[in-house]
Design an enzyme around this catalytic site. Structure first.
Site, short mmCIF file in Angstrom:
data_model
loop_
_atom_site.label_atom_id
_atom_site.label_comp_id
_atom_site.label_asym_id
_atom_site.label_seq_id
_atom_site.Cartn_x
_atom_site.Cartn_y
_atom_site.Cartn_z
N ASP A 3 31.87 15.77 77.09
CA ASP A 3 33.09 16.63 76.89
C ASP A 3 33.04 17.47 75.60
OD1 ASP A 3 33.17 14.51 75.20
OD2 ASP A 3 35.51 14.85 74.92
N GLU B 178 35.46 12.11 73.76
CA GLU B 178 34.91 12.16 72.43
C GLU B 178 36.01 13.03 71.57
OE1 GLU B 178 33.37 12.61 68.48
OE2 GLU B 178 33.48 13.86 69.82
ZN LIG Z 1 30.23 15.78 69.01
#
Ligand SMILES: [Zn+2]
Length: 392
Positions: free
Chosen positions: A81, A144
């Site tokens: 992501d 994340e």
């Molecule tokens: Zn990263």
């Protein structure tokens, strides 16, 4: 056995990074990036499992991919992501076009961290082409940049439900600044978020003796804590640092002394402290500025503890891989922002190395193509060092 880690030139980390960047995988959107990564790893022999997690409005696709069934099992973790592009007019090229000009690849995620995954995955081909007494596992999250609950933590839960264990971990996140290979990380400082609420007595600014301004002790206290030297670091860990992140009153009336004020701060702390010892210090200092704890409340809102790799062999493997490919001696650090490595560090030693982090999250995020070629070679040598004597 002498292993030729430069074989398999048909696999190109740059074209794989380009394909990944062309997926608009801004968290929590996936846009096909996880299937693309899984397809690549399957094509080089990995078994892949898509792990989905999260509610309908935060549906996250993660990937677990494994080659080999023996130990040691090396985990490689990363995320696909990315943060939003921000103001599009600040970009020279479309941030999702993965355009290359003069040897520079530009695109959102080119640094953080689609390139790191591409290099680690392409380098893995050099391992899986050979029979070895081990296993290599990719743990790739789509969550994340914003959350963590439905990303690496969900993958680890999936693994532990199946009794999958890890012996060591490589985090392919961006690392260090300047040229490739200046530093690699063996840990990170802990992070403690704290909220403060100061309570006073509302009144007219012309009659302060009949009121009690909650901002005065709050500001004096914050000033004192900001100036405090907690420690000087210890060579590997940088010094502990406090940053004031917000002061909120919500008072739009210029002649009104407000009845309350809030503030937030974050402390990045090294191994000389714990969250408990910091909170104790914060509360002790409060006594100098507030007549009672009720007037200035201090609450810890979030904590992630520091972690450090104590495995000298793993550290030496990364050190010598960087030295062999780049002919420089990297600094060993526990600086920078924390990563998902903190979750797996509870179970196995962790080292982190990737492209330089200077450009991450910026407009025109970009990386030298040559760095991707070199990083892939470093990962190959690292894998070779790690599995070294285990090759047949
Ligand atoms: Zn990263």
């Amino acid at each position: 056995m002498n292993i030729d880690v430069s074989s398999n030139r048909d696999l190109d980390p740059v074209s794989l990074a380009q394909k990944l960047i062309r997926c608009k995988s801004v968290t929590p959107c996936d846009d096909g990036v996880v299937d693309l990564a899984a397809g690549f790893l399957r094509s080089v022999g990995f078994q892949t499992h898509i792990i989905e997690s999260g509610p309908p409005d935060w549906h996250i696709k993660n990937l677990y991919a494994k080659f080999g069934h023996r130990s040691p099992n090396l985990a490689v973790i990363g995320h696909l992501d990315v943060v939003p592009a921000g103001n599009m007019s600040d970009w020279k090229y479309d941030p999702f076009a993965a355009y290359i000009e003069d040897g520079i690849l530009t695109g959102r995620g080119s640094v953080d961290m689609k390139s790191g995954f591409a290099c680690a995955a392409v380098a893995a081909k050099s391992i899986v082409d050979r029979s070895f007494d081990g296993a290599i596992s990719f743990l790739v999250t789509g969550d994340e940049e914003v959350g963590t609950e439905h990303g690496t933590r969900a993958i680890l839960k999936w693994c532990f439900d199946r009794s999958i264990k890890f012996d060591a971990c490589l985090v392919a996140e961006p690392t260090g600044t300047g040229n490739l290979g200046q530093a690699f990380c063996i840990g990170h400082r802990g992070s403690l978020n704290v909220e403060l609420a100061s309570r006073g007595i509302q009144g007219h600014v012309a009659n302060p003796e009949k009121a009690s301004n909650p901002l005065t002790p709050l500001i004096e206290y914050l000033h004192f804590m900001k100036a405090k030297i907690w420690d000087k670091g210890d060579g590997i860990f940088p010094p502990t640092n406090l940053e004031i992140t917000s002061i909120d009153v919500g008072n739009s009336t210029p002649n009104l002394i407000p009845s309350s004020a809030q503030a937030k701060l974050n402390i990045r702390y090294n191994r000389l402290h714990s969250a408990e010892s910091l909170i104790k210090d914060l509360k002790l200092a409060r006594n100098f500025f507030s007549p009672s704890p009720d007037n200035l409340s201090i609450e810890a809102q979030y904590n992630s503890d520091f972690f450090i790799c104590e495995d000298k062999s793993l550290i030496n493997n990364m050190f010598s891989a960087i030295k062999e490919v780049l002919e420089i001696e990297p600094k060993i650090s526990a600086g920078g922002g924390t990563t998902d490595g903190r979750f797996i560090s509870k179970y196995c030693p962790v080292v982190e190395f990737g492209v330089p982090e200077d450009e991450m999250h910026k407009a025109n995020e970009s990386i030298a193509v040559n760095d991707l070629i070199k990083l892939t070679e470093i990962y190959k040598v690292f894998y070779k060092n790690f599995f070294g004597t285990k090759f047949k």
